[in-house]
Design a protein around this motif. Structure first.
Motif, PDB file in Angstrom:
ATOM      1  N   UNK A 223      10.175  10.751  10.487  1.00 36.35           N
ATOM      2  CA  UNK A 223      10.361   9.747  11.527  1.00 36.35           C
ATOM      3  C   UNK A 223       9.332   9.849  12.650  1.00 36.35           C
ATOM      4  N   UNK A 224       9.015  11.076  13.048  1.00 38.18           N
ATOM      5  CA  UNK A 224       8.075  11.237  14.166  1.00 38.18           C
ATOM      6  C   UNK A 224       6.700  11.735  13.754  1.00 38.18           C
ATOM      7  N   UNK A 225       6.630  12.920  13.134  1.00 41.43           N
ATOM      8  CA  UNK A 225       5.317  13.514  12.882  1.00 41.43           C
ATOM      9  C   UNK A 225       4.473  12.671  11.934  1.00 41.43           C
ATOM     10  N   UNK A 226       5.090  12.102  10.905  1.00 37.35           N
ATOM     11  CA  UNK A 226       4.340  11.226  10.009  1.00 37.35           C
ATOM     12  C   UNK A 226       3.775  10.030  10.731  1.00 37.35           C
ATOM     13  N   UNK A 227       4.587   9.422  11.599  1.00 35.36           N
ATOM     14  CA  UNK A 227       4.115   8.260  12.357  1.00 35.36           C
ATOM     15  C   UNK A 227       3.105   8.647  13.443  1.00 35.36           C
ATOM     16  N   UNK A 228       3.283   9.827  14.029  1.00 33.21           N
ATOM     17  CA  UNK A 228       2.300  10.303  15.002  1.00 33.21           C
ATOM     18  C   UNK A 228       0.926  10.409  14.340  1.00 33.21           C
TER      19      UNK A 228
ATOM     20  N   UNK B  98       9.431  18.376   4.363  1.00 34.64           N
ATOM     21  CA  UNK B  98       8.352  17.503   3.914  1.00 34.64           C
ATOM     22  C   UNK B  98       7.347  18.318   3.103  1.00 34.64           C
ATOM     23  N   UNK B  99       6.367  17.638   2.554  1.00 31.14           N
ATOM     24  CA  UNK B  99       5.328  18.321   1.778  1.00 31.14           C
ATOM     25  C   UNK B  99       4.590  19.357   2.617  1.00 31.14           C
ATOM     26  N   UNK B 100       4.598  19.170   3.937  1.00 30.49           N
ATOM     27  CA  UNK B 100       3.886  20.078   4.836  1.00 30.49           C
ATOM     28  C   UNK B 100       4.816  21.075   5.512  1.00 30.49           C
ATOM     29  N   UNK B 101       6.090  21.100   5.075  1.00 30.66           N
ATOM     30  CA  UNK B 101       7.025  22.098   5.571  1.00 30.66           C
ATOM     31  C   UNK B 101       7.794  21.720   6.816  1.00 30.66           C
TER      32      UNK B 101
ATOM     33  N   UNK C 261       0.856  -1.184   0.000  1.00 32.15           N
ATOM     34  CA  UNK C 261       0.000   0.000   0.000  1.00 32.15           C
ATOM     35  C   UNK C 261       0.895   1.237   0.000  1.00 32.15           C
ATOM     36  N   UNK C 262       0.518   2.242  -0.770  1.00 31.92           N
ATOM     37  CA  UNK C 262       1.322   3.455  -0.875  1.00 31.92           C
ATOM     38  C   UNK C 262       1.184   4.301   0.389  1.00 31.92           C
ATOM     39  N   UNK C 263       2.330   4.703   0.935  1.00 32.33           N
ATOM     40  CA  UNK C 263       2.344   5.569   2.106  1.00 32.33           C
ATOM     41  C   UNK C 263       3.619   6.397   2.099  1.00 32.33           C
ATOM     42  N   UNK C 264       3.468   7.707   2.016  1.00 34.99           N
ATOM     43  CA  UNK C 264       4.595   8.625   2.116  1.00 34.99           C
ATOM     44  C   UNK C 264       4.443   9.394   3.420  1.00 34.99           C
ATOM     45  N   UNK C 265       5.260   9.063   4.400  1.00 36.39           N
ATOM     46  CA  UNK C 265       5.156   9.682   5.713  1.00 36.39           C
ATOM     47  C   UNK C 265       5.579  11.143   5.703  1.00 36.39           C
ATOM     48  N   UNK C 266       6.206  11.577   4.626  1.00 27.75           N
ATOM     49  CA  UNK C 266       6.603  12.980   4.487  1.00 27.75           C
ATOM     50  C   UNK C 266       5.521  13.818   3.819  1.00 27.75           C
ATOM     51  N   UNK C 267       4.310  13.270   3.760  1.00 24.75           N
ATOM     52  CA  UNK C 267       3.177  13.969   3.133  1.00 24.75           C
ATOM     53  C   UNK C 267       1.909  13.575   3.883  1.00 24.75           C
ATOM     54  N   UNK C 268       1.360  14.484   4.679  1.00 26.02           N
ATOM     55  CA  UNK C 268       0.198  14.149   5.505  1.00 26.02           C
ATOM     56  C   UNK C 268      -1.019  13.776   4.666  1.00 26.02           C
ATOM     57  N   UNK C 269      -1.107  14.290   3.438  1.00 25.25           N
ATOM     58  CA  UNK C 269      -2.211  13.882   2.565  1.00 25.25           C
ATOM     59  C   UNK C 269      -2.101  12.396   2.245  1.00 25.25           C
TER      60      UNK C 269
ATOM     61  N   UNK D   3       2.636  19.767  20.464  1.00 26.98           N
ATOM     62  CA  UNK D   3       3.134  20.266  19.185  1.00 26.98           C
ATOM     63  C   UNK D   3       2.811  19.296  18.056  1.00 26.98           C
ATOM     64  N   UNK D   4       2.909  17.992  18.330  1.00 28.12           N
ATOM     65  CA  UNK D   4       2.625  16.989  17.304  1.00 28.12           C
ATOM     66  C   UNK D   4       1.165  17.039  16.879  1.00 28.12           C
ATOM     67  N   UNK D   5       0.280  17.210  17.842  1.00 24.86           N
ATOM     68  CA  UNK D   5      -1.146  17.334  17.516  1.00 24.86           C
ATOM     69  C   UNK D   5      -1.390  18.584  16.678  1.00 24.86           C
ATOM     70  N   UNK D   6      -0.793  19.694  17.101  1.00 25.08           N
ATOM     71  CA  UNK D   6      -1.034  20.959  16.404  1.00 25.08           C
ATOM     72  C   UNK D   6      -0.458  20.940  14.983  1.00 25.08           C
ATOM     73  N   UNK D   7       0.735  20.413  14.828  1.00 30.01           N
ATOM     74  CA  UNK D   7       1.386  20.420  13.534  1.00 30.01           C
ATOM     75  C   UNK D   7       0.729  19.470  12.534  1.00 30.01           C
ATOM     76  N   UNK D   8       0.258  18.328  13.011  1.00 31.50           N
ATOM     77  CA  UNK D   8      -0.322  17.334  12.108  1.00 31.50           C
ATOM     78  C   UNK D   8      -1.843  17.454  11.967  1.00 31.50           C
ATOM     79  N   UNK D   9      -2.457  18.211  12.859  1.00 33.85           N
ATOM     80  CA  UNK D   9      -3.913  18.320  12.836  1.00 33.85           C
ATOM     81  C   UNK D   9      -4.600  17.030  13.207  1.00 33.85           C
ATOM     82  N   UNK D  10      -3.919  16.188  13.995  1.00 33.70           N
ATOM     83  CA  UNK D  10      -4.506  14.933  14.455  1.00 33.70           C
ATOM     84  C   UNK D  10      -4.402  14.845  15.972  1.00 33.70           C
ATOM     85  N   UNK D  11      -5.208  13.991  16.560  1.00 38.34           N
ATOM     86  CA  UNK D  11      -5.137  13.764  17.992  1.00 38.34           C
ATOM     87  C   UNK D  11      -5.519  12.330  18.300  1.00 38.34           C
ATOM     88  N   UNK D  12      -5.056  11.856  19.439  1.00 40.40           N
ATOM     89  CA  UNK D  12      -5.348  10.491  19.858  1.00 40.40           C
ATOM     90  C   UNK D  12      -6.308  10.555  21.026  1.00 40.40           C
ATOM     91  N   UNK D  13      -7.521  10.130  20.805  1.00 37.01           N
ATOM     92  CA  UNK D  13      -8.568  10.130  21.831  1.00 37.01           C
ATOM     93  C   UNK D  13      -8.872   8.701  22.214  1.00 37.01           C
TER      94      UNK D  13
END
Length: 290
Positions: free
Chosen positions: A113-118, A102-105, A65-73, A279-289
């Protein structure tokens, strides 16, 4: 777990694993061992051509499956298409590369290594039945995470420092996720692993004098297959303990059978832990609930 090897992996028939960066090195060896143990493995990779070659070798229980961790899309697209799985292995990474974005700056190493996996973990965790394993490194000892400049926008860029920061972030992420799972009464596990000094395929791409040093060092490194053992233990052993950092147990953690690994006390800094998560939540626009 003394002398633990792939022969000790329990039967994984009927279980599904995602392994990021499984087109070469540690990821490919991790996928190989899991398929050999009966698992279905999704090779989540940016380079799908190389991943297809690995999947063909592994057989019908391996898919790409295609996955580029350097691109949040790309991360979101992958997560949307992922079915339910048992284990997510956050293996992919880049090491000590020249400054890039990365694609998201984001700075390339922290971003991949971190934000993509987060972001990936946050998006797919509702689909993960058993556990998450995140790869760090002994080089996390270099980590001095600067919360005011995660993107290396104001400091003079230092590739190895940035790599150490990203690996410290991987370690902290895995530990904090474990604590949050426990606090929520969630029986799933978050574990962290490192390969020791292994010939992983990351060496030789830093565009620095260290390329030549590491090529020579590879003569003394353990194989990628041996380097994958801590990951495999964390991902499959019934007695792997939530929140534990696993790595080789001989030669100062550089090689040998997997066991519990020591880590830098800086990973316990609550200011860094809390700040990195926010910072990881804010930068990636994701959260773990949970």
């Amino acid at each position: 777990m003394s002398g633990w090897s792939t022969k000790d992996i329990p039967d994984q028939s009927g279980r599904t694993f995602v392994v990021t960066g499984a087109n070469s090195g540690l990821g490919a060896e991790t996928a190989r061992a899991l398929v050999d143990a009966g698992a279905r493995v999704i090779l989540a990779c940016r380079n799908t051509v190389k991943a297809d070659a690995v999947a063909r070798e592994l057989g019908e229980r391996a898919e790409v499956a295609a996955l580029d961790l350097a691109d949040l899309a790309s991360v979101r697209s992958f997560a949307d298409g992922l079915p339910g799985v048992d284990v997510l292995i956050n293996n992919a990474g880049v090491m000590a590369v020249p400054l890039g974005r990365t694609a998201d700056g984001f700075e390339m190493q922290m971003g991949t290594n971190h934000l993509g996996h987060f972001a990936l973990t946050a998006l797919v965790l509702p689909k993960v039945a058993d556990r998450v394993v995140t790869l760090s490194s002994g080089m996390h000892q270099l980590g001095r995470i600067d919360l005011d400049d995660l993107g290396w926008e104001r400091r003079r860029y230092r590739a190895w420092q940035a790599y150490g920061d990203s690996k410290m972030a991987n370690l902290i992420f895995g530990q904090v996720l474990a604590e949050r799972l426990t606090a929520a009464g969630d029986s799933r596990k978050s574990l962290i692993a490192h390969p020791g000094y292994a010939a992983t395929g990351l060496q030789g791409h830093t565009e620095s004098i260290m390329d030549k040093v590491m090529v020579v060092g590879n003569l003394f490194a353990q194989s990628a297959a041996d380097g994958a053992l801590p990951t495999l233990f964390a991902a499959t052993a019934p007695d792997a303990v939530n929140g534990t950092f696993y790595g080789p147990t001989k030669l100062f953690g550089m090689r040998g059978a997997p066991g519990e690994s020591g880590f830098s006390g800086r990973a316990r800094d609550e200011r860094i832990r809390t700040g990195l998560w926010t910072a990881s939540e804010n930068l990636t626009g994701t959260s773990i609930t949970l």
